[in-house]
Design an enzyme around this catalytic site. Structure first.
Site, mmCIF file in Angstrom:
data_model
loop_
_atom_site.group_PDB
_atom_site.id
_atom_site.type_symbol
_atom_site.label_atom_id
_atom_site.label_comp_id
_atom_site.label_asym_id
_atom_site.label_seq_id
_atom_site.Cartn_x
_atom_site.Cartn_y
_atom_site.Cartn_z
ATOM 1 C CG HIS A 25 0.806 -3.108 -1.840
ATOM 2 N ND1 HIS A 25 0.484 -2.329 -2.567
ATOM 3 C CD2 HIS A 25 0.617 -2.227 -0.566
ATOM 4 C CE1 HIS A 25 1.493 -0.860 -2.292
ATOM 5 N NE2 HIS A 25 1.496 -0.853 -0.196
ATOM 6 C CB CYS A 26 5.124 -5.161 -5.838
ATOM 7 S SG CYS A 26 4.265 -6.160 -6.762
ATOM 8 C CB ALA A 27 3.777 -1.128 -8.934
#
Length: 473
Positions: A25-27
């Site tokens: 996952h990213c932000a």
């Protein structure tokens, strides 16, 4: 929110555990490598609590949850799947086999340039601030801030030194980042970059002038004359040289005995790559980089507002493909030679597109009566105005189509307007409202008008198109 239940639904609607091979996952987004995307129930995924959008790109299936929420969903997801946590870089490697040649090339450029963006942004914004303080008439007619307050002259000069450093030593940053991407020792890459900007070399910025005056000095190596000229601010020579360096290093490690590896491998890899950089790669790469930047600048200048309109209209679709990442190399080259180019025209056009996407997303919140749509559209629209467009584009505008079309028209019109007035940026930053400090001081007024024009057209068209769509429904 029941994050465990949400994670369970995500797994089910994506085709089950066996259909998910990796996750990160990213932000704001859950990023997954899916074995067979035909098994995904996209409509059901859209209706999962907390989901703000979904899309597939570069071998990854991404689901937008938003900041904070995505971390909790991801934690539950990894528990249910029984897999190790991955970074986005590790996931990108896992998804690489699903990408075509073009996607891999775009991703490769992004992997090289994205890590050095903070340095370029910092230097660029300082350059913009320096310009605001030294341009006559920016705050007061006929004088600049330094004229008004002479006691800050040294501080402003110091600021200019700080601003120039990332661009003067750009080959060092690129050499490190590119060599690491190509699988070599990044510190050897940094050393290669240092060779290209060694202070004993003539200033690469003024190569044409030095050549015209006949002041170029040469090394005479076995009858071969090699120019003693640096490559400050260049991109292509550094990238190609870094690739050769990494390739040589990996090749030598296969044939050099292990007890000589640390001595022989870096010595020959750096020497050969450096020699080729000054004799072949550098001169050809310098010309290629100059021609690409000059060509795009000429095209933009020659087509004028028509070129701006075309570029602005299709900027968002280019973002969808990921091809916009390739613009980083061009923008870096334009900014590195800002005295000749006047700055980059790509950044202002990107800002017009982002503003239009944000305004169209907010327009959708007005048109649509669905509470969930509004809950996604309002924060996503604001985010796009600030330069982060993925939630707005993928979560709202593309989903309903008419706001995306309205945004393209608004961006195209505003881009034609700023192109007519030759608006350029002298720094990189967030392409949107926060991008104002990146714009040339004499272009700020037209840039601001362009943003208003982009937002207004996109917002009004979204209302008009949205009302027609609802009427047909």
């Amino acid at each position: 929110m029941n994050f465990s239940n949400i994670a369970q639904q995500v797994i089910e609607k994506l085709g089950g555990k066996e259909n998910i091979s990796a996750a990160a996952h990213c932000a704001t987004r859950l990023r997954l490598v899916i074995k067979d995307e035909n098994l995904i129930d996209k409509t059901a995924v859209e209706n999962i609590e907390g989901v703000k959008g979904q899309f597939s790109v570069a071998g990854q299936y991404q689901i937008i949850f938003g900041s904070g929420t995505v971390n909790k969903v991801y934690d539950e997801l990894t528990l249910l799947l029984g897999i190790d946590e991955l970074t986005t870089a590790e996931l990108a490697s896992a998804s690489a086999e699903k990408q075509n040649v073009l996607q891999r090339a775009v991703k490769g450029l992004a992997d090289i340039f994205v890590p050095i963006i903070p340095a370029i942004v910092a230097g660029g914004l300082l350059m913009g601030l320096h310009s605001m303080l030294t341009v006559k008439g920016f705050f007061t007619d006929g004088v600049n801030v330094v004229d008004m307050y002479p006691n800050i002259a040294d501080l402003v000069d110091l600021m200019n030194t700080f601003a120039n450093a990332p661009f003067v030593f750009l080959p060092v940053l690129l050499g490190f980042s590119a060599t690491r991407k190509f699988g070599g020792n990044p510190f050897l890459g940094a050393a290669l970059g240092m060779l290209l900007v060694h202070p004993a070399l003539a200033d690469g910025w003024n190569y044409a002038l030095t050549l015209a005056k006949g002041n170029i000095q040469y090394w005479n190596v076995l009858g071969l004359e090699i120019e003693k000229v640096g490559y400050q601010g260049t991109v292509i020579p550094t990238l190609i040289s870094a690739w050769i360096l990494a390739t040589l290093e990996k090749g030598l490690r296969k044939i050099v005995p292990s007890f000589l590896d640390n001595l022989i491998t870096p010595l020959f890899a750096l020497f050969i790559a450096g020699f080729l950089a000054f004799t072949l790669i550098g001169p050809l790469g310098r010309e290629a980089g100059t021609l690409i930047s000059a060509g795009l600048t000429w095209l933009y200048g020659s087509l004028g507002f028509v070129g701006g309109a075309i570029f602005g209209t299709f900027y968002a679709p280019i973002v969808i493909t990921g091809m916009h990442q390739t613009f980083l190399a061009v923008e870096t080259q334009l900014l590195a030679d800002v005295v000749k180019t006047g700055g980059t025209f790509i950044f202002p056009i990107a800002a017009m597109s982002n503003i239009a996407q944000g305004a169209a997303c907010l327009g959708t919140a007005v048109v649509m009566k669905d509470a969930k749509v509004r809950g996604i559209a309002i924060p996503s629209g604001i985010s796009a105005l600030l330069g982060i467009t993925e939630p707005a584009m993928f979560g709202v505008n593309l989903r309903f189509r008419f706001p995306f079309i309205a945004a393209m028209i608004g961006a195209g019109t505003a881009s034609a307007f700023i192109a007519f007035f030759n608006v350029k940026a002298i720094a990189l930053g967030a392409a949107g409202l926060p991008g104002i400090p990146s714009i040339k001081p004499d272009s700020l007024a037209m840039y601001s008008v362009g943003m208003i024009l982009s937002a207004l057209i996109a917002f009004v068209l979204t209302l008009l198109l949205g009302s027609r769509v609802k009427h047909k429904m």
